[in-house]
Design an enzyme around this catalytic site. Structure first.
Site, short mmCIF file in Angstrom:
data_model
loop_
_atom_site.label_atom_id
_atom_site.label_comp_id
_atom_site.label_asym_id
_atom_site.label_seq_id
_atom_site.Cartn_x
_atom_site.Cartn_y
_atom_site.Cartn_z
N SER A 1 -60.28 80.80 41.44
CA SER A 1 -59.41 80.38 40.34
C SER A 1 -58.54 81.52 39.83
O SER A 1 -57.34 81.36 39.60
CB SER A 1 -60.26 79.84 39.18
N ARG B 1 -54.34 82.25 40.11
CA ARG B 1 -53.55 82.48 38.90
C ARG B 1 -52.90 83.86 38.89
O ARG B 1 -51.80 84.02 38.36
CB ARG B 1 -54.43 82.25 37.67
N GLY C 1 -55.64 71.96 45.87
CA GLY C 1 -55.23 71.22 44.68
C GLY C 1 -54.75 72.14 43.57
O GLY C 1 -53.82 71.81 42.82
N GLN D 1 -56.92 72.28 35.94
CA GLN D 1 -55.67 72.27 36.69
C GLN D 1 -54.57 71.53 35.93
O GLN D 1 -53.42 71.98 35.88
CB GLN D 1 -55.88 71.64 38.07
N ASP E 1 -67.91 72.51 39.97
CA ASP E 1 -67.95 72.80 41.41
C ASP E 1 -69.37 73.00 41.93
O ASP E 1 -69.60 72.93 43.14
CB ASP E 1 -67.11 74.04 41.73
N ARG F 1 -67.72 73.12 49.85
CA ARG F 1 -68.89 73.18 48.95
C ARG F 1 -70.03 72.29 49.46
O ARG F 1 -71.20 72.60 49.24
CB ARG F 1 -68.48 72.83 47.53
#
Length: 431
Positions: free
Chosen positions: A22, A26, A93, A168, A318, A391
């Site tokens: 993540s 970013r 995504g 998101q 997750d 995952r």
């Protein structure tokens, strides 16, 4: 590729798992909008994050890697260029939704597509609020599915209730808010991961946050510029979770996981593991670009079943498939509810777990928004399907460590999406 994981005596050792996915996404996206050069160390070099790098290069950003360090020469809040080809989002995504938020601020045409899995994932959740702000967006199924086209331009801020508690969606709207006239506010019943807010704040953007009777409320204003950042990306708690899970279900195991992000919006799995009975300790806590980092020590202890309530889901979204998998080894029943977002991940993760449990002869009940898992089940072994979902592949690899005959995972190479070295690391700590 098929991969078979067999029973081991214990898990033991010390690991620095790959950097956080993540934050890596970013760091590239926000640095691309900064005035000046940002330095990103410990960037996660994996399928999804490299998709982000490639996308922003196509938008005119110079991104240079030297000896594992990424130098992002930001173009400012008005400097991206119209891409001369489709932007391929691969399987990511995060890249797709956050980039739609960014592109909403630019008066040029762009078209986004992705792989088979991504082209099935819902995009209207970001397309609708961005359209309300003033962007022109179209795509398959009335703008819900990729390929999607976007032409941004003059935006106006909105108040948006993020019912799905999707980080998101929140991030896409906040990024568009950097270009919008007036305030842009997102309200969530329960706070979702807040890395975008943290990073924007560290780059000098206006970010106001408060907790009210309606939940978490975050507001951004139109920005003149973003300052470049220097960041060491911490280790990914979602990747660390697999080894924590392994140590918690195999007698005599203990493991040290270094430099792990323990942001409260992300460490729900470790808190739940502790509630189940595992020994979990955070040591050497420190700050990294507005994020809390620690070394995590996990030791085996007999686990008991737990309830995962809807308000707990965002902080472990997750890791819920993994929690369901290790719940088969806990004493008593585990009940998970409020996790309907799992239906629209890289696979339908609720169905993926339940179907693989059936293949292995394990008892569990599928709920519309979760699962009920019976505990203390013997795992004979067998063949499971990863559904090309990283995952799911890694979660059932962990179950293979306690199986009598081993578990074979189909399409196991999908782990490259977030953790290319996963099977090597698993071998390293297996005794």
């Amino acid at each position: 590729m098929e991969k078979t994981v067999k029973k081991v005596k214990r898990i033991e050792g010390s690991l620095r798992v790959p950097s956080d996915k993540s934050i890596s996404h970013r760091a590239i996206i926000l640095s691309s909008l900064a005035d000046g050069t940002s330095i990103v160390k410990n960037f996660l070099k994996a399928g999804d994050t490299l998709t982000t790098v490639n996308a922003y290069r196509k938008l005119g950003v110079e991104i240079v890697e030297k000896e594992g360090v990424y130098y992002v020469h930001g173009k400012g809040l008005d400097g991206l260029k119209e891409p001369d080809d489709l932007l391929d989002m691969g399987n990511s995504g995060t890249t797709t939704r956050l980039t739609l938020g960014v592109l909403a601020g630019f008066d040029f045409f762009a078209a986004l597509t992705g792989d088979d899995s991504l082209r099935k994932r819902p995009m209207k959740r970001v397309a609708e609020p961005l359209s309300k702000m003033g962007a022109k967006i179209d795509g398959r199924k009335d703008g819900n599915l990729l390929p999607i086209s976007i032409r941004g331009g003059k935006l106006t801020g909105i108040d948006f209730f993020n019912e799905k508690m999707s980080a998101q969606v929140k991030s896409a709207i906040l990024l568009a808010g950097l270009f919008a006239k007036g305030d842009t506010t997102v309200i969530e019943p329960v706070i979702s991961r807040d890395h975008t807010e943290n990073m924007l704040n560290s780059m000098g953007a206006y970010v106001s946050r408060e907790f009210t009777k309606d939940g978490y409320r975050v507001t951004v204003k139109k920005a003149d510029k973003l300052n470049p950042i220097h960041i060491n990306v911490p280790a990914d708690p979602s990747s660390a979770a697999f080894f924590a899970a392994a140590a918690s279900i195999i007698s005599g195991s203990h493991i040290e996981l270094k430099d792990v992000l323990i942001n409260p919006t992300r460490d729900g799995f470790f808190r739940k593991l502790k509630e189940m009975g595992a020994k979990v300790e955070y040591k050497n806590k420190r700050d990294e670009a507005g994020e809390i980092v620690a070394d995590i020590y996990i030791s085996y202890h007999e686990l008991k079943g737990v309830k995962v309530e809807p308000q707990e889901v965002p902080s472990m979204i997750d890791e819920i498939p993994l929690l369901a998998i290790i719940a088969t080894q806990a004493e008593g029943e585990t009940v998970i509810t409020g996790a309907h977002e799992l239906r629209v991940k890289e696979s339908d993760r609720i169905k993926s777990v339940i179907e693989n449990f059936k293949r292995l002869g394990l008892e569990a009940e599928e709920l519309p928004d979760g699962m009920i898992i019976r505990g203390k089940q013997k795992v004979k072994g067998g063949i499971v399907d990863s559904y090309k979902d990283h995952r799911i592949a890694m979660g059932f690899a962990i179950l293979g460590l306690v199986s009598e005959e081993g578990i074979t995972i189909k399409d196991a190479d999908c782990v490259y999406i977030s953790y290319p070295e996963f099977f090597n690391h698993l071998e390293k700590v297996s005794k």
